[in-house]
Design an enzyme around this catalytic site. Sequence first.
Site, short mmCIF file in Angstrom:
data_model
loop_
_atom_site.label_atom_id
_atom_site.label_comp_id
_atom_site.label_asym_id
_atom_site.label_seq_id
_atom_site.Cartn_x
_atom_site.Cartn_y
_atom_site.Cartn_z
N MET A 255 0.89 -1.23 -0.12
CA MET A 255 -0.08 -0.01 0.10
C MET A 255 0.99 1.11 0.02
O MET A 255 1.84 1.09 0.37
CB MET A 255 -0.91 0.05 1.16
N PRO A 256 0.42 2.19 -0.58
CA PRO A 256 -0.83 2.77 -0.91
C PRO A 256 -1.23 2.16 -2.30
O PRO A 256 -0.28 1.96 -3.27
CB PRO A 256 -0.96 4.03 -0.67
N ILE A 257 -2.37 1.76 -2.77
CA ILE A 257 -2.81 1.38 -3.98
C ILE A 257 -3.91 2.37 -4.46
O ILE A 257 -4.86 2.66 -3.93
CB ILE A 257 -3.37 -0.01 -4.01
N ARG B 98 1.49 1.81 -5.74
CA ARG B 98 0.94 1.40 -7.04
C ARG B 98 0.19 2.28 -7.52
O ARG B 98 -0.75 2.74 -6.75
CB ARG B 98 0.61 0.19 -6.73
#
Lengths: 72, 72, 72, 72, 72, 72
Positions: E1-3, E40
Amino acid sequence: MPIISVVIAEGRTTAMKRRFIRAITEATVEALGVKPDQVRVMLNELPLGHYAVAGETFAERAENAATIKEAS
Amino acid sequence: MPIISVVIAEGRTTAMKRRFIRAITEATVEALGVKPDQVRVMLNELPLGHYAVAGETFAERAENAATIKEAS
Amino acid sequence: MPIISVVIAEGRTTAMKRRFIRAITEATVEALGVKPDQVRVMLNELPLGHYAVAGETFAERAENAATIKEAS
Amino acid sequence: MPIISVVIAEGRTTAMKRRFIRAITEATVEALGVKPDQVRVMLNELPLGHYAVAGETFAERAENAATIKEAS
Amino acid sequence: MPIISVVIAEGRTTAMKRRFIRAITEATVEALGVKPDQVRVMLNELPLGHYAVAGETFAERAENAATIKEAS
Amino acid sequence: MPIISVVIAEGRTTAMKRRFIRAITEATVEALGVKPDQVRVMLNELPLGHYAVAGETFAERAENAATIKEAS
């Protein structure tokens, strides 16, 4: 990638959720030929009142089933 | 299919959410010509601090509105 | 908000999709008591080979149905 | 549009989340040439037990790290 | 994370999309204090006919604007 | 439920995607104790230019790798 986002009903144990995450990760690694650390899994738990089929929430479905049981 | 995922602000009553789910299910059945049990609806309630327009969360917006009200 | 994200199978006409978007917007405005311009709808069309129930994609289901039809 | 949906781990302060929302809104306005009020941001906080890499949840990872620390 | 999952309208250049991805990644790294390789970004481009505000798709909006222009 | 949404890179064969869908459906049925027809899987294929880690898209990564190869 792959990024796997799963919506499930609230209420399962931590142990079951961990087994599930390992199982779909292994299935993904094997079927898509990717490395384990390329696979991300996100669980989104919905309360029964927030998921519906044919306009009826799972909470309503449980309530209706309980009412029928009492009446029988 | 169809699978309908709706993001709404926290705070509505269960009765309102149930009416909403029935209404969009009926609208979907009619407009797309599918059967009711083909329609799944998922509600995702966001806290006001987790939804933002123009960089301002709805929580900040409410706080700012309250401050202005106090000052007037 | 509300933000409505809908997954449907590929293949519907533009006219049908427009009717559908208007219908669920109206249903949302009425049931949740929001203004029309607060409602956003996003359509995500999936190819039949990218949607599956019980491990069978809709593409496989169509192929199997055609095979059965030819054999009968 | 743009509609930005962000999945993050639970646990950050409100102040940090507000700074983050403002920062990605500004970055979006500048890079895509859109107006601020066209940018919507939604935060989805996941508990550490609901996010996994390589089949191991972040909760398990924290537990394992703590176990190793105790043993050393 | 973060996504980070971003829905944008179709039609932007590759260069603009790359600049956008770099900009929100940098903003995320700075605001949330995470490492770059933890971030991502996924872009989901929608055709104008698949995104609607107040029940009107962006494709209809463009058509209506063109009609008004011709008539004036 | 469960509803499983998977983001993968474009480019895999139909056969591989079908095997993958069957494998994660079976893994889900077994680990969560649900019936096969309760499991829905949706595949979302992203072009390499629409997925990025650390601000670099997979398309850029492939280009950079090719440039290095040529130079070596």
